[in-house]
Design an enzyme around this catalytic site. Structure first.
Site, PDB file in Angstrom:
ATOM      1  N   SER A 102      20.407  17.004  49.023  1.00 15.89           N
ATOM      2  CA  SER A 102      19.129  17.697  49.180  1.00 15.89           C
ATOM      3  C   SER A 102      18.046  16.644  49.421  1.00 15.89           C
ATOM      4  O   SER A 102      18.285  15.445  49.264  1.00 15.89           O
ATOM      5  CB  SER A 102      18.799  18.469  47.910  1.00 15.89           C
ATOM      6  OG  SER A 102      18.609  17.543  46.848  1.00 15.89           O
ATOM      7  N   ASP A 125      21.206  19.437  52.721  1.00 16.83           N
ATOM      8  CA  ASP A 125      20.959  20.723  52.062  1.00 16.83           C
ATOM      9  C   ASP A 125      19.453  20.988  52.017  1.00 16.83           C
ATOM     10  O   ASP A 125      18.690  20.151  51.529  1.00 16.83           O
ATOM     11  CB  ASP A 125      21.540  20.640  50.636  1.00 16.83           C
ATOM     12  CG  ASP A 125      21.472  21.968  49.910  1.00 16.83           C
ATOM     13  OD1 ASP A 125      21.552  23.019  50.584  1.00 16.83           O
ATOM     14  OD2 ASP A 125      21.364  21.952  48.665  1.00 16.83           O
ATOM     15  N   ASN A 175      27.783  26.837  48.203  1.00 23.09           N
ATOM     16  CA  ASN A 175      27.082  25.683  47.639  1.00 23.09           C
ATOM     17  C   ASN A 175      27.194  25.675  46.119  1.00 23.09           C
ATOM     18  O   ASN A 175      27.002  26.704  45.478  1.00 23.09           O
ATOM     19  CB  ASN A 175      25.605  25.746  48.014  1.00 23.09           C
ATOM     20  CG  ASN A 175      25.356  25.513  49.490  1.00 23.09           C
ATOM     21  OD1 ASN A 175      26.293  25.418  50.278  1.00 23.09           O
ATOM     22  ND2 ASN A 175      24.110  25.423  49.855  1.00 23.09           N
ATOM     23  N   HIS A 191      24.223  30.341  48.769  1.00 19.52           N
ATOM     24  CA  HIS A 191      23.528  29.382  47.907  1.00 19.52           C
ATOM     25  C   HIS A 191      23.436  29.992  46.514  1.00 19.52           C
ATOM     26  O   HIS A 191      23.464  31.209  46.349  1.00 19.52           O
ATOM     27  CB  HIS A 191      22.116  29.119  48.443  1.00 19.52           C
ATOM     28  CG  HIS A 191      22.084  28.257  49.663  1.00 19.52           C
ATOM     29  ND1 HIS A 191      21.408  27.075  49.721  1.00 19.52           N
ATOM     30  CD2 HIS A 191      22.657  28.420  50.879  1.00 19.52           C
ATOM     31  CE1 HIS A 191      21.549  26.530  50.916  1.00 19.52           C
ATOM     32  NE2 HIS A 191      22.308  27.331  51.649  1.00 19.52           N
ATOM     33  N   THR A 219      24.230  23.390  40.410  1.00 20.73           N
ATOM     34  CA  THR A 219      23.904  23.475  38.973  1.00 20.73           C
ATOM     35  C   THR A 219      25.132  23.255  38.091  1.00 20.73           C
ATOM     36  O   THR A 219      25.063  22.519  37.099  1.00 20.73           O
ATOM     37  CB  THR A 219      23.267  24.850  38.672  1.00 20.73           C
ATOM     38  OG1 THR A 219      22.114  24.988  39.516  1.00 20.73           O
ATOM     39  CG2 THR A 219      22.836  24.962  37.219  1.00 20.73           C
ATOM     40  N   SER A 222      26.376  29.015  41.292  1.00 22.04           N
ATOM     41  CA  SER A 222      26.636  28.717  39.874  1.00 22.04           C
ATOM     42  C   SER A 222      26.329  29.910  38.970  1.00 22.04           C
ATOM     43  O   SER A 222      26.856  29.994  37.861  1.00 22.04           O
ATOM     44  CB  SER A 222      25.818  27.503  39.417  1.00 22.04           C
ATOM     45  OG  SER A 222      26.198  26.355  40.146  1.00 22.04           O
ATOM     46  N   HIS A 233      19.119  30.411  42.838  1.00 25.39           N
ATOM     47  CA  HIS A 233      19.365  28.984  42.574  1.00 25.39           C
ATOM     48  C   HIS A 233      19.169  28.643  41.095  1.00 25.39           C
ATOM     49  O   HIS A 233      18.318  29.202  40.422  1.00 25.39           O
ATOM     50  CB  HIS A 233      18.366  28.112  43.355  1.00 25.39           C
ATOM     51  CG  HIS A 233      18.649  28.001  44.821  1.00 25.39           C
ATOM     52  ND1 HIS A 233      17.815  28.492  45.777  1.00 25.39           N
ATOM     53  CD2 HIS A 233      19.668  27.425  45.497  1.00 25.39           C
ATOM     54  CE1 HIS A 233      18.293  28.220  46.981  1.00 25.39           C
ATOM     55  NE2 HIS A 233      19.428  27.581  46.841  1.00 25.39           N
TER      56      HIS A 233
HETATM   57 ZN    ZN Z   1      20.328  26.332  48.217  1.00 28.61          ZN
END
Ligand code: ZN
Length: 283
Positions: free
Chosen positions: A49, A81, A229, A207, A232, A210, A179
């Site tokens: 990221s 990302d 993705n 995205h 976390t 988690s 997220h």
């Molecule tokens: Zn994301």
């Protein structure tokens, strides 16, 4: 070997599995991710990221991943990302990333499409793939209500228009995940994924995985979700690994003994996610 996302996701789409895209900020996280993918004989996407890039340095992150990719037998892609600007995408292209992302999900539709298209026009001639985002996957810090999250979900007809206008290789869709959730309690809007899939034929990206239950993720993969993705869950594993190591040996001062435990914890989570995504044995 280094490959791009388009290559990995095409194979995943045909094989009805998803490729994990794991976020990394430092050497030990990268090593843990690669080791997990190697042990599962799985393709893997390593993504950085803008936060990771400003923490570790763009060329440093690229050098670590590109050198590891050269040495390993599994296919590895290096992906940006949430690139928030055209300029960030240019920098990553030059640094050797094999896949880019322009995230214009907070911009008006036309502006998002126009900049995404520019990134595609720059990346495609040199074999680099591009992910776009339409609809918006919020973060827990936004503290949105369920109604507010629903208002940001991806509209299938807009997804079709966006894909046609931009030529992106993959599309990040907002289908109910958020997220930075720390527990797996959310379920995805499977019907919406099905409707988006009917409207467009490019691979879809999730995205915020988690916070999503494994069952919901498996259902979404059956509907054509190809890239998932994970950030976390890896951050939690890494940090808890450090805490465990220091609790066991409070006098330890060798960082390798502490971060080595973190690296192993990251590897374990990566292996478990790869099995949920079904990419084990698909290298
Ligand atoms: Zn994301």
């Amino acid at each position: 070997m280094l490959v791009n996302n388009a290559f990995l996701l095409k194979r995943a789409f045909e094989g009805k599995y998803a490729v994990g895209a794991f976020n990394a900020n430092n050497l030990e996280q990268i090593q843990g991710i690669i080791a997990g993918a190697e042990e599962e004989n799985s393709p893997v996407i390593l993504q950085a990221s803008q936060g990771a890039i400003s923490y570790a340095g763009l060329d440093v992150i690229a050098a670590i991943v590109l050198n590891i990719a050269k040495e390993t037998n599994i296919p590895v892609s290096l992906h940006l990302d949430h690139g928030m600007s055209f300029e960030q995408n240019v920098k990553c292209l030059r640094a050797g990333f094999s896949s880019l992302m322009f995230d214009g999900s907070t911009l008006p539709f036309e502006e998002n499409a126009a900049i995404t298209k520019k990134v595609v026009e720059m990346a495609h001639p040199v074999g680099v793939s591009v992910e776009g985002e339409l609809g918006r996957v919020a973060g827990t810090e936004n503290k949105l209500t369920i109604d507010e999250i629903n208002a940001l979900l991806t509209q299938p007809d807009q997804a079709a228009e966006f894909t046609k206008l931009t030529g992106v290789d993959a599309l990040a869709v907002a289908v109910g995940s958020v997220h930075r959730m720390r527990t797996q309690v959310a379920n995805l809007d499977i019907n919406r994924i099905r409707e988006i899939r009917k409207a467009i034929s490019i691979p879809l990206v999730l995205h915020g995985s988690s916070g999503v239950t494994d069952d919901s993720i498996k259902m979404a993969i059956r509907e054509g979700l190809c890239k998932i993705n994970v950030a976390t869950a890896l951050n939690m594993a890494f940090t808890q690994g450090m805490a465990t190591a220091l609790r066991a040996k409070p006098d330890e001062i060798d960082p390798r003994k502490i971060l080595g435990v973190s690296r192993d914890e990251v590897k374990k989570v990566v292996k478990q996610k790869i099995r949920v995504f079904g990419s084990n044995g698909k290298a």
